[in-house]
Design a protein around this motif. Structure first.
Motif, PDB file in Angstrom:
ATOM      1  N   VAL A  62       0.824  -1.203   0.000  1.00  0.00           N
ATOM      2  CA  VAL A  62       0.000   0.000   0.000  1.00  0.00           C
ATOM      3  C   VAL A  62       0.861   1.256   0.000  1.00  0.00           C
ATOM      4  N   PHE A  63       2.114   1.122   0.448  1.00  0.00           N
ATOM      5  CA  PHE A  63       3.019   2.275   0.488  1.00  0.00           C
ATOM      6  C   PHE A  63       3.485   2.689  -0.904  1.00  0.00           C
ATOM      7  N   ARG A  64       3.166   1.896  -1.910  1.00  0.00           N
ATOM      8  CA  ARG A  64       3.492   2.316  -3.272  1.00  0.00           C
ATOM      9  C   ARG A  64       2.557   3.419  -3.753  1.00  0.00           C
ATOM     10  N   TYR A  65       1.384   3.507  -3.168  1.00  0.00           N
ATOM     11  CA  TYR A  65       0.369   4.431  -3.650  1.00  0.00           C
ATOM     12  C   TYR A  65       0.586   5.837  -3.101  1.00  0.00           C
ATOM     13  N   ILE A  66       0.679   6.784  -4.006  1.00  0.00           N
ATOM     14  CA  ILE A  66       0.888   8.182  -3.613  1.00  0.00           C
ATOM     15  C   ILE A  66      -0.275   8.680  -2.772  1.00  0.00           C
ATOM     16  N   SER A  67      -1.501   8.298  -3.128  1.00  0.00           N
ATOM     17  CA  SER A  67      -2.672   8.773  -2.396  1.00  0.00           C
ATOM     18  C   SER A  67      -2.632   8.339  -0.933  1.00  0.00           C
ATOM     19  N   PHE A  68      -2.223   7.096  -0.677  1.00  0.00           N
ATOM     20  CA  PHE A  68      -2.141   6.609   0.702  1.00  0.00           C
ATOM     21  C   PHE A  68      -1.067   7.354   1.471  1.00  0.00           C
ATOM     22  N   ARG A  69       0.104   7.476   0.860  1.00  0.00           N
ATOM     23  CA  ARG A  69       1.210   8.138   1.556  1.00  0.00           C
ATOM     24  C   ARG A  69       0.926   9.622   1.782  1.00  0.00           C
ATOM     25  N   ALA A  70       0.226  10.259   0.839  1.00  0.00           N
ATOM     26  CA  ALA A  70      -0.134  11.668   1.011  1.00  0.00           C
ATOM     27  C   ALA A  70      -1.107  11.826   2.176  1.00  0.00           C
ATOM     28  N   GLY A  71      -2.084  10.916   2.250  1.00  0.00           N
ATOM     29  CA  GLY A  71      -3.026  10.970   3.368  1.00  0.00           C
ATOM     30  C   GLY A  71      -2.336  10.774   4.707  1.00  0.00           C
ATOM     31  N   MET A  72      -1.407   9.843   4.762  1.00  0.00           N
ATOM     32  CA  MET A  72      -0.675   9.593   5.999  1.00  0.00           C
ATOM     33  C   MET A  72       0.227  10.783   6.356  1.00  0.00           C
ATOM     34  N   ALA A  73       0.821  11.387   5.346  1.00  0.00           N
ATOM     35  CA  ALA A  73       1.684  12.554   5.592  1.00  0.00           C
ATOM     36  C   ALA A  73       0.872  13.706   6.172  1.00  0.00           C
ATOM     37  N   ALA A  74      -0.318  13.950   5.602  1.00  0.00           N
ATOM     38  CA  ALA A  74      -1.184  15.015   6.115  1.00  0.00           C
ATOM     39  C   ALA A  74      -1.624  14.716   7.545  1.00  0.00           C
ATOM     40  N   LEU A  75      -1.993  13.457   7.802  1.00  0.00           N
ATOM     41  CA  LEU A  75      -2.443  13.060   9.138  1.00  0.00           C
ATOM     42  C   LEU A  75      -1.330  13.218  10.166  1.00  0.00           C
ATOM     43  N   PHE A  76      -0.144  12.714   9.853  1.00  0.00           N
ATOM     44  CA  PHE A  76       0.981  12.819  10.776  1.00  0.00           C
ATOM     45  C   PHE A  76       1.368  14.274  11.000  1.00  0.00           C
ATOM     46  N   SER A  77       1.291  15.076   9.947  1.00  0.00           N
ATOM     47  CA  SER A  77       1.619  16.491  10.071  1.00  0.00           C
ATOM     48  C   SER A  77       0.668  17.192  11.036  1.00  0.00           C
ATOM     49  N   LEU A  78      -0.626  16.899  10.902  1.00  0.00           N
ATOM     50  CA  LEU A  78      -1.616  17.458  11.823  1.00  0.00           C
ATOM     51  C   LEU A  78      -1.353  17.008  13.251  1.00  0.00           C
ATOM     52  N   ILE A  79      -1.055  15.732  13.427  1.00  0.00           N
ATOM     53  CA  ILE A  79      -0.791  15.200  14.769  1.00  0.00           C
ATOM     54  C   ILE A  79       0.418  15.872  15.392  1.00  0.00           C
ATOM     55  N   ILE A  80       1.473  16.030  14.600  1.00  0.00           N
ATOM     56  CA  ILE A  80       2.704  16.637  15.117  1.00  0.00           C
ATOM     57  C   ILE A  80       2.463  18.081  15.544  1.00  0.00           C
ATOM     58  N   THR A  81       1.824  18.865  14.669  1.00  0.00           N
ATOM     59  CA  THR A  81       1.644  20.294  14.967  1.00  0.00           C
ATOM     60  C   THR A  81       0.627  20.523  16.089  1.00  0.00           C
ATOM     61  N   ILE A  82      -0.454  19.731  16.118  1.00  0.00           N
ATOM     62  CA  ILE A  82      -1.480  19.946  17.144  1.00  0.00           C
ATOM     63  C   ILE A  82      -1.078  19.316  18.471  1.00  0.00           C
ATOM     64  N   THR A  83      -0.611  18.057  18.438  1.00  0.00           N
ATOM     65  CA  THR A  83      -0.290  17.344  19.680  1.00  0.00           C
ATOM     66  C   THR A  83       0.938  17.928  20.367  1.00  0.00           C
TER      67      THR A  83
ATOM     68  N   GLY B 197       2.339  20.792  19.445  1.00  0.00           N
ATOM     69  CA  GLY B 197       2.358  22.246  19.342  1.00  0.00           C
ATOM     70  C   GLY B 197       2.281  22.927  20.694  1.00  0.00           C
ATOM     71  N   LYS B 198       1.398  22.412  21.571  1.00  0.00           N
ATOM     72  CA  LYS B 198       1.243  23.012  22.892  1.00  0.00           C
ATOM     73  C   LYS B 198       2.536  22.940  23.680  1.00  0.00           C
ATOM     74  N   SER B 199       3.234  21.791  23.571  1.00  0.00           N
ATOM     75  CA  SER B 199       4.514  21.640  24.280  1.00  0.00           C
ATOM     76  C   SER B 199       5.550  22.623  23.752  1.00  0.00           C
ATOM     77  N   ILE B 200       5.546  22.810  22.419  1.00  0.00           N
ATOM     78  CA  ILE B 200       6.490  23.754  21.820  1.00  0.00           C
ATOM     79  C   ILE B 200       6.168  25.177  22.261  1.00  0.00           C
ATOM     80  N   ILE B 201       4.867  25.511  22.306  1.00  0.00           N
ATOM     81  CA  ILE B 201       4.467  26.858  22.746  1.00  0.00           C
ATOM     82  C   ILE B 201       4.883  27.089  24.194  1.00  0.00           C
TER      83      ILE B 201
END
Length: 403
Positions: free
Chosen positions: A20-41, A43-47
């Motif tokens: 499934v990691f061959r598919y750009i659509s799957f990896r793009a979705g995971m990248a967006a999800l992880f990015s949101l998790i990193i910045t939101i989860t 983010g408060k600690s960084i602030i």
């Protein structure tokens, strides 16, 4: 890195689901999800870390409503955006792809320049920050790196098919093709929508062609980077606008990297550019995640750490996809903000020289401050600029068929 790990597992062990990691659509979705998790989860600690270090915004008195309430708000929040872009890209993209390497270098380099500027403002209490000439030098350096890579690197090619790609009876017909080293780009709203830089610049001599192209790249990177920097003046404006631009570029990256779609829409097919969809997804996720804390009233500002980097990334994405001539549409809000400053300064100097007293076109520039001076609420200004950004994005996408 996960992409390479699962690709190895799939090829060697034929493990169920690893493909499934061959598919750009799957990896793009995971990248967006992880990015949101990193910045939101995180983010408060960084602030909180930034606040503990007393890295707060020093605000000049400009006579704007609610302005002094922002004093002490943590800045350097661009570090959250950088992490939200870099980590998911490293996890889910092909890190050997030349376009991914170029975008990661741009992200880290311009982020570092912005960080130095913010550091001088905050820790050394120098409101001027890094001298403008040093910022320009940093932008010129990355412009040279990007321009040289796009001009000389062997993997930066466009694919020309000997006959159209077609689908018959459910089977994709893949005709013969050739990968061509060409400096052509896309002209919006034109039927024969390709401009060959090598032919245009070649009139002045083959020796000058790479220098002129690299000079053009430097100009684009510097202009868009500074445009984003100027736009970052009120809560949520730069981050929200950049997310809209990033999503639009992601659509173009997906089309440009797909032989079928690019042929159908008569868009230049750029081999390996599909990986940029993963980067764009992480970029959009980071900007949206940052908005969680940057929306009015902002809990953190991105500072130059974020704004310089965001603009430079958008410029390089457009250059790699041969869509730089679309930037006036894609970055319409940035352009309006930048032009408002240029118009204001030019007219003020002209009238001062002619009449002995400087006059203004706007109540204050950049133009978002003009509307603040007219007592329009800050949140309403931001949302209206987002709407304007969406209109520009729709118009940019419409160029796929409007020719």
């Amino acid at each position: 890195m996960l992409y390479h790990l699962f690709d190895y597992i799939d090829r060697v062990f034929d493990f169920p689901g690893a493909g499934v990691f061959r598919y750009i659509s799957f990896r793009a979705g995971m990248a967006a999800l992880f990015s949101l998790i990193i910045t939101i989860t995180f983010g408060k600690s960084i602030i909180n870390w930034i606040r503990n270090k007393q890295i707060g915004e020093s605000v000049r008195e400009l006579g704007l409503k609610g302005q002094m309430e922002k004093r002490g708000t943590p800045t350097m929040g661009g570090l959250m955006i950088m992490a939200g872009i870099a980590i998911p890209t490293l996890l889910f993209a092909n890190i050997y792809n030349i376009y991914i390497i170029l975008l990661l270098v741009t992200t880290l380099w311009l982020g570092a320049i912005g960080f130095v500027d913010d550091y001088i403002k905050v820790f050394r209490k120098n409101k001027a920050g890094l001298a403008g000439r040093f910022k320009i030098v940093g932008q010129v350096v990355i412009g040279i790196v990007v321009g040289t890579t796009l001009y000389f690197h062997e993997d930066v090619v466009v694919r020309e098919f000997n006959q159209p790609v077609s689908i018959a009876e459910g089977v994709v017909d893949t005709p013969s093709f050739s990968d061509v080293k060409s400096l052509k780009t896309t002209i919006p709203f034109m039927k024969d929508n390709e401009l060959h830089y090598d032919k245009v610049f070649g009139v002045l001599g083959d020796f000058l062609t790479p220098l002129l192209y690299i000079g053009l790249v430097i100009f684009i990177v510097t202009a868009v980077s500074n445009g984003a920097n100027i736009t970052d003046g009120i809560d949520g404006l730069a981050a929200g606008t950049s997310a809209i631009i990033g999503l639009t570029i992601a659509i173009y990256a997906y089309i440009s990297g797909n032989a079928i779609f690019s042929q159908y829409l008569n868009v230049m097919f750029i081999p390996n550019s599909g990986e940029l969809v993963i980067f764009c997804a992480a970029f959009v996720g980071a900007c949206v995640g940052f908005l969680w804390y940057n929306a009015y009233p902002a809990q953190v500002f991105m500072g130059d750490t974020g704004s310089l980097m965001i603009g430079g990334v958008i410029a390089v994405l457009s250059l790699t996809l041969r869509k730089e001539l679309l930037l006036p549409l894609l970055c319409g809000v940035f352009i309006i903000e930048l032009l408002s400053v240029i118009i204001q300064v030019t007219y003020f100097k002209y009238t001062k020289r002619k009449y002995g007293e400087g006059r203004r076109v706007f109540l204050m520039s950049p133009i978002h401050h003009h509307y603040q001076k007219k007592n329009i609420p800050e949140a309403k200004i931001t949302v209206r600029f987002w709407i304007l950004g969406i209109l520009f994005a729709i118009l940019a996408l419409a160029t796929l068929k409007l020719r």
